[in-house]
Motif scaffolding. Structure first.
Motif, PDB file in Angstrom:
ATOM      1  N   THR A  60      62.594  15.983 -58.386  1.00 33.46           N
ATOM      2  CA  THR A  60      61.379  16.721 -58.678  1.00 33.46           C
ATOM      3  C   THR A  60      61.560  17.903 -59.611  1.00 33.46           C
ATOM      4  OG1 THR A  60      60.748  16.166 -56.439  1.00 33.46           O
ATOM      5  CG2 THR A  60      59.384  17.780 -57.563  1.00 33.46           C
ATOM      6  N   CYS A  61      62.559  18.731 -59.347  1.00 25.28           N
ATOM      7  CA  CYS A  61      62.650  19.942 -60.169  1.00 25.28           C
ATOM      8  C   CYS A  61      63.323  19.659 -61.506  1.00 25.28           C
ATOM      9  CB  CYS A  61      63.327  21.086 -59.429  1.00 25.28           C
ATOM     10  SG  CYS A  61      65.110  20.954 -59.254  1.00 25.28           S
ATOM     11  N   GLY A  62      64.198  18.652 -61.533  1.00 29.50           N
ATOM     12  CA  GLY A  62      64.812  18.250 -62.795  1.00 29.50           C
ATOM     13  C   GLY A  62      65.647  19.334 -63.448  1.00 29.50           C
ATOM     14  N   ARG A  63      66.042  20.334 -62.676  1.00 35.97           N
ATOM     15  CA  ARG A  63      66.788  21.440 -63.277  1.00 35.97           C
ATOM     16  C   ARG A  63      68.250  21.051 -63.445  1.00 35.97           C
ATOM     17  NH1 ARG A  63      62.738  25.463 -63.068  1.00 35.97           N
ATOM     18  NH2 ARG A  63      63.864  26.406 -64.796  1.00 35.97           N
ATOM     19  N   PRO A 122      71.391  16.168 -51.556  1.00 36.77           N
ATOM     20  CA  PRO A 122      69.992  16.574 -51.757  1.00 36.77           C
ATOM     21  C   PRO A 122      69.931  17.857 -52.590  1.00 36.77           C
ATOM     22  CG  PRO A 122      70.682  16.947 -49.484  1.00 36.77           C
ATOM     23  CD  PRO A 122      71.822  16.258 -50.162  1.00 36.77           C
ATOM     24  N   CYS A 123      68.888  17.971 -53.393  1.00 31.39           N
ATOM     25  CA  CYS A 123      68.800  19.117 -54.297  1.00 31.39           C
ATOM     26  C   CYS A 123      68.458  20.398 -53.532  1.00 31.39           C
ATOM     27  CB  CYS A 123      67.750  18.850 -55.371  1.00 31.39           C
ATOM     28  SG  CYS A 123      67.518  20.272 -56.451  1.00 31.39           S
ATOM     29  N   PRO A 124      69.330  21.395 -53.568  1.00 31.12           N
ATOM     30  CA  PRO A 124      69.067  22.646 -52.858  1.00 31.12           C
ATOM     31  C   PRO A 124      68.055  23.531 -53.594  1.00 31.12           C
ATOM     32  CG  PRO A 124      71.191  22.770 -53.980  1.00 31.12           C
ATOM     33  CD  PRO A 124      70.634  21.407 -54.262  1.00 31.12           C
ATOM     34  N   LEU A 125      67.724  23.187 -54.816  1.00 30.70           N
ATOM     35  CA  LEU A 125      66.800  24.029 -55.572  1.00 30.70           C
ATOM     36  C   LEU A 125      65.354  23.697 -55.252  1.00 30.70           C
ATOM     37  CD1 LEU A 125      68.736  24.049 -58.948  1.00 30.70           C
ATOM     38  CD2 LEU A 125      68.618  25.882 -57.244  1.00 30.70           C
ATOM     39  N   HIS A 126      65.051  22.379 -55.221  1.00 31.65           N
ATOM     40  CA  HIS A 126      63.674  22.037 -54.835  1.00 31.65           C
ATOM     41  C   HIS A 126      63.604  21.580 -53.383  1.00 31.65           C
ATOM     42  CE1 HIS A 126      64.700  17.764 -55.972  1.00 31.65           C
ATOM     43  NE2 HIS A 126      63.823  17.495 -55.028  1.00 31.65           N
ATOM     44  N   LYS A 127      64.721  21.774 -52.671  1.00 29.09           N
ATOM     45  CA  LYS A 127      64.812  21.422 -51.249  1.00 29.09           C
ATOM     46  C   LYS A 127      64.434  19.961 -51.024  1.00 29.09           C
ATOM     47  CE  LYS A 127      64.887  26.033 -49.785  1.00 29.09           C
ATOM     48  NZ  LYS A 127      65.435  26.559 -51.027  1.00 29.09           N
ATOM     49  N   ASN A 170      73.060  18.982 -62.099  1.00 36.08           N
ATOM     50  CA  ASN A 170      71.814  18.399 -62.577  1.00 36.08           C
ATOM     51  C   ASN A 170      71.019  17.868 -61.408  1.00 36.08           C
ATOM     52  OD1 ASN A 170      71.152  18.080 -65.508  1.00 36.08           O
ATOM     53  ND2 ASN A 170      73.326  17.527 -65.544  1.00 36.08           N
ATOM     54  N   CYS A 171      69.706  18.046 -61.454  1.00 28.46           N
ATOM     55  CA  CYS A 171      68.838  17.431 -60.451  1.00 28.46           C
ATOM     56  C   CYS A 171      68.101  16.296 -61.131  1.00 28.46           C
ATOM     57  CB  CYS A 171      67.838  18.443 -59.899  1.00 28.46           C
ATOM     58  SG  CYS A 171      66.523  17.654 -58.929  1.00 28.46           S
ATOM     59  N   PHE A 172      68.181  15.112 -60.548  1.00 21.88           N
ATOM     60  CA  PHE A 172      67.474  13.967 -61.107  1.00 21.88           C
ATOM     61  C   PHE A 172      66.195  13.709 -60.324  1.00 21.88           C
ATOM     62  CE2 PHE A 172      71.770  13.712 -62.546  1.00 21.88           C
ATOM     63  CZ  PHE A 172      71.656  13.294 -63.853  1.00 21.88           C
TER      64      PHE A 172
HETATM   65 ZN   LIG Z   1      65.843  19.513 -57.775  1.00 23.67          ZN
END
Ligand SMILES: [Zn+2]
Length: 347
Positions: free
Chosen positions: A72-75, A46-51, A68-70
């Motif tokens: 919500t945040c896409g960062r 799970p993406c730790p940036l957009h939780k 890479n986040c695929f």
């Molecule tokens: Zn993310």
């Protein structure tokens, strides 16, 4: 703003930080390794940036030292980007923080206690022994080679999708650039913008979800295998524009199309905020001898950092100006013609 890049008070070798600090060390520092599954070179979770909660959206490549986040945040990006996003601090401060954590030899000049800021995170400081030696990162493989012309074309793109009008594109622009809504094919559900190489051949598409994407889905989608960092959008047309006008460089396709519509045909987009070496070469060639290059990046941290880095490289061959659009709008897409004229006026 000023010509070229502003000097910094203390030198930070971003390249050195990126090559010496491993992404695993950083994830361990944030106590995140437990939430990620590892398979050979890849980690996902799970993406730790957009939780986020989707268990595969956040992906890490150990050998390439990037994430890479695929979702919500896409960062995505390197170790410095990760810390910058996680801490909500600038790219430069993130690099300093990484030096402090993992490169003690680099911070001997700084008295103890002058940490940039306390992190909100209570996880333990890294031990002096790193988890594993950081991978050696040579040049980013994404910056090498060229995208071959596409072997297929997206058929029947619908030019009358309302989203295109919402983004301010005229019928003439939509038709001229071959933009449209894709009802089937690899970019189904997205508005597709063809990306052409210098010679005008389509090498890929940028797929933009029309509006806010459903949760867990990114705004952009690209055809499989297409590497946008190798392309400069609109370069095929900009090289044919009046050579006495400066070459304007923006981040996104909609920014670029907007400025073209306002009457600045010598505008190109680098499809992000960081200039790859391939893009640097293409812009250098398009600028040729004596054509100034003006950078109109977004008025946010990523844009300012990207413009500064791009300027420091392009200024070796061209006269480069960083144009700060922040006094008017955060993105070039929102500028009016008179505002662009005021921004481009010589000092
Ligand atoms: Zn993310």
């Amino acid at each position: 703003m000023s010509t070229s890049t502003a000097p910094h008070s203390a030198f930070v070798d971003f390249k050195e930080v990126k090559s010496r600090v491993g992404i695993l060390q950083v994830l361990e520092r944030y106590d995140l390794l437990g939430s990620l599954k590892r398979a050979a070179d890849r980690l996902s979770g799970p993406c730790p940036l957009h939780k986020g909660t989707n268990p595969t959206q956040f992906r890490v490549s150990v050998s390439r030292n990037c994430f890479n986040c695929f979702g919500t945040c896409g960062r995505g990006g390197n170790v410095i980007d990760f810390v910058s996003l996680r801490e909500g601090i600038s790219f430069r401060d993130a690099a300093l923080l990484l030096q402090e954590w993992f490169m003690p030899d680099k911070v001997t000049n700084r008295p103890v206690g002058t940490a940039l800021r306390q992190t909100t995170d209570a996880s333990p400081r890294p031990s002096s022994q790193p988890l594993q030696p950081p991978p050696t990162v040579a040049d980013d493989p994404d910056e090498e080679g060229e995208n071959p012309p596409l072997s297929f074309a997206l058929k029947a793109l619908k030019p009358d999708h309302p989203y295109l009008n919402e983004r301010g594109l005229t019928e003439a622009t939509i038709a001229s650039y071959g933009i449209g809504y894709c009802a089937r094919g690899c970019l189904r559900g997205h508005v597709a913008i063809p990306i052409r190489n210098r010679a005008g051949a389509v090498t890929g598409y940028i797929g933009r979800w029309p509006g806010e994407p459903p949760s867990g889905q990114g705004k952009y989608k690209l055809p499989k295998g297409f590497r946008k960092s190798l392309e400069v959008f609109n370069i095929d047309r900009a090289v044919n524009a009046d050579a006495s006008a400066p070459l304007l460089v923006v981040e996104g396709v909609f920014d670029c199309l907007h400025l073209v519509q306002l009457g600045f045909p010598a505008t190109v987009a680098i499809l992000g905020s960081s200039l790859s070496s391939r893009q640097e070469l293409l812009i250098r060639e398009a600028a040729g001898a004596g054509r100034p290059v003006h950078l109109l990046f977004d008025a946010d941290e990523a844009g300012r950092r990207g413009a500064s880095e791009a300027a420091s490289r392009l200024c070796r061959s061209s006269i480069v100006r960083i144009i700060d659009i922040g006094g008017y709008h955060p993105q070039p897409e929102l500028l009016e013609r008179t505002q662009v004229e005021a921004l481009l006026k010589p000092f």
